[in-house]
Design an enzyme around this catalytic site. Sequence first.
Site, PDB file in Angstrom:
ATOM      1  N   LYS A 172       0.818  -1.112  -0.012  1.00  0.00           N
ATOM      2  CA  LYS A 172      -0.089  -0.008  -0.089  1.00  0.00           C
ATOM      3  C   LYS A 172       0.813   1.448   0.189  1.00  0.00           C
ATOM      4  O   LYS A 172       0.404   2.222  -0.336  1.00  0.00           O
ATOM      5  CB  LYS A 172      -0.912  -0.018   1.318  1.00  0.00           C
ATOM      6  CG  LYS A 172      -1.836  -1.208   1.201  1.00  0.00           C
ATOM      7  CD  LYS A 172      -2.755  -1.426   2.443  1.00  0.00           C
ATOM      8  CE  LYS A 172      -3.698  -2.599   2.380  1.00  0.00           C
ATOM      9  NZ  LYS A 172      -4.447  -2.738   3.436  1.00  0.00           N
TER      10      LYS A 172
ATOM     11  N   TYR B  13      -6.129  -5.286  -6.316  1.00  0.00           N
ATOM     12  CA  TYR B  13      -6.008  -5.077  -4.800  1.00  0.00           C
ATOM     13  C   TYR B  13      -5.460  -6.507  -4.240  1.00  0.00           C
ATOM     14  O   TYR B  13      -4.420  -6.470  -3.818  1.00  0.00           O
ATOM     15  CB  TYR B  13      -7.077  -4.531  -4.089  1.00  0.00           C
ATOM     16  CG  TYR B  13      -6.850  -4.589  -2.514  1.00  0.00           C
ATOM     17  CD1 TYR B  13      -6.220  -3.518  -2.048  1.00  0.00           C
ATOM     18  CD2 TYR B  13      -7.305  -5.849  -1.878  1.00  0.00           C
ATOM     19  CE1 TYR B  13      -5.908  -3.625  -0.584  1.00  0.00           C
ATOM     20  CE2 TYR B  13      -7.152  -5.790  -0.336  1.00  0.00           C
ATOM     21  CZ  TYR B  13      -6.394  -4.720   0.242  1.00  0.00           C
ATOM     22  OH  TYR B  13      -6.069  -4.817   1.294  1.00  0.00           O
TER      23      TYR B  13
ATOM     24  N   TYR C  38      -1.964   0.554  11.820  1.00  0.00           N
ATOM     25  CA  TYR C  38      -3.610   0.589  12.003  1.00  0.00           C
ATOM     26  C   TYR C  38      -3.698   1.120  13.453  1.00  0.00           C
ATOM     27  O   TYR C  38      -3.246   2.007  13.922  1.00  0.00           O
ATOM     28  CB  TYR C  38      -4.113  -0.765  11.909  1.00  0.00           C
ATOM     29  CG  TYR C  38      -3.628  -1.195  10.588  1.00  0.00           C
ATOM     30  CD1 TYR C  38      -4.112  -0.793   9.385  1.00  0.00           C
ATOM     31  CD2 TYR C  38      -2.826  -2.517  10.339  1.00  0.00           C
ATOM     32  CE1 TYR C  38      -3.883  -1.503   8.207  1.00  0.00           C
ATOM     33  CE2 TYR C  38      -2.207  -2.887   9.355  1.00  0.00           C
ATOM     34  CZ  TYR C  38      -2.805  -2.339   8.059  1.00  0.00           C
ATOM     35  OH  TYR C  38      -2.437  -3.040   6.924  1.00  0.00           O
TER      36      TYR C  38
ATOM     37  N   VAL D 224       0.069  -8.298   6.959  1.00  0.00           N
ATOM     38  CA  VAL D 224      -0.377  -9.463   7.459  1.00  0.00           C
ATOM     39  C   VAL D 224       0.277 -10.647   7.415  1.00  0.00           C
ATOM     40  O   VAL D 224       0.338 -11.804   7.836  1.00  0.00           O
ATOM     41  CB  VAL D 224      -2.048 -10.021   7.476  1.00  0.00           C
ATOM     42  CG1 VAL D 224      -2.816  -8.690   8.412  1.00  0.00           C
ATOM     43  CG2 VAL D 224      -2.424  -9.679   6.129  1.00  0.00           C
TER      44      VAL D 224
END
Length: 309
Positions: free
Chosen positions: A67, A191, A243, A261
């Site tokens: 990202k 994505y 996050y 992740v």
Amino acid sequence: MKDLDRVVAEIAEEMRTRPDRGRVADYIPELARADASAFGIAVVDASGHVAAAGDCDAPFSIQSISKVFTLTLALGMVGDRLWSRVGREPSGSRFNSIVQLENEHGIPRNPFINAGAIAVTDTILNGHQPREALGEILRFMRFLADDNQITIDAAVAASEQRTGYRNMALANYMKSFGVIQNPVNFTLGVYFHHCAIAMSCRQLAMAGRFLAHSGRNPATGYQVVQPERARRINAVMLTCGHYDGSGEFAYRVGLPGKSGVGGGILAVVPGRASIAVWSPGLDDSGNSHLGRIALEKLTKRLGLSIFGL
Ligand code: GLN
């Protein structure tokens, strides 16, 4: 950088034997196959020297670390107009949370939570076929890392495509507000595939160099983005890159960083180094457990935090 090789080797050795390793992500079934005992680290300093140890050459799924690079590409395409589709404030929520989207009319809080990254991917897709957009992203990664071997792990992408109901919900919900402009399955296809790019710590640290050196690759002299843009991307990484664990990461590590992740973290020491660590076990916020601990030790021992010694 003095003592860099020694400290990197020490940290890899300490991490290899630690019993607390977090939990490997299994909501994308293919990721559950990762080996929880793995640990890798690579640091590229300003002179181009690479200090690397452990499983530093093993490719892993970079997931949300991609990202950072899609944000860079989208800003290159539409400039500051991007910020009308996605915010740049920390969310304080989980990476795949849907709650804020309704209150905020489908505009995601930042480009690093899933909703925001999907909106960024949709921007890159505008005017292109999914295959072209994906090719553009992959070429950008290969160019930055100076390595044409980097590929997409098709099994990971397919696994997420089969099970990514939450991301489908996020994308469809944003589509209802007009924030997603392309067909939802096209945007999600791109994505899922850019999240499934596989890279080693060494490749990832190489790819992050431009962020550490005012937008410029110090090895080639190539200006990837203007200094102001690199500085701003680093700012968003610091505030949003982990996050709801971003505050804790800033507190403990003190560097702009982006987690995924798959267990990777890319961290930037402005003016000095680009760092990648990898250990697949995650903490409760979905960030690499040992990756964060290793970075905390590294910044402490070498005095690398942007906030001082
Ligand atoms: N592809 C993953 C997802 O959308 C990325 C999440 C992450 O790395 N935090 O769930």
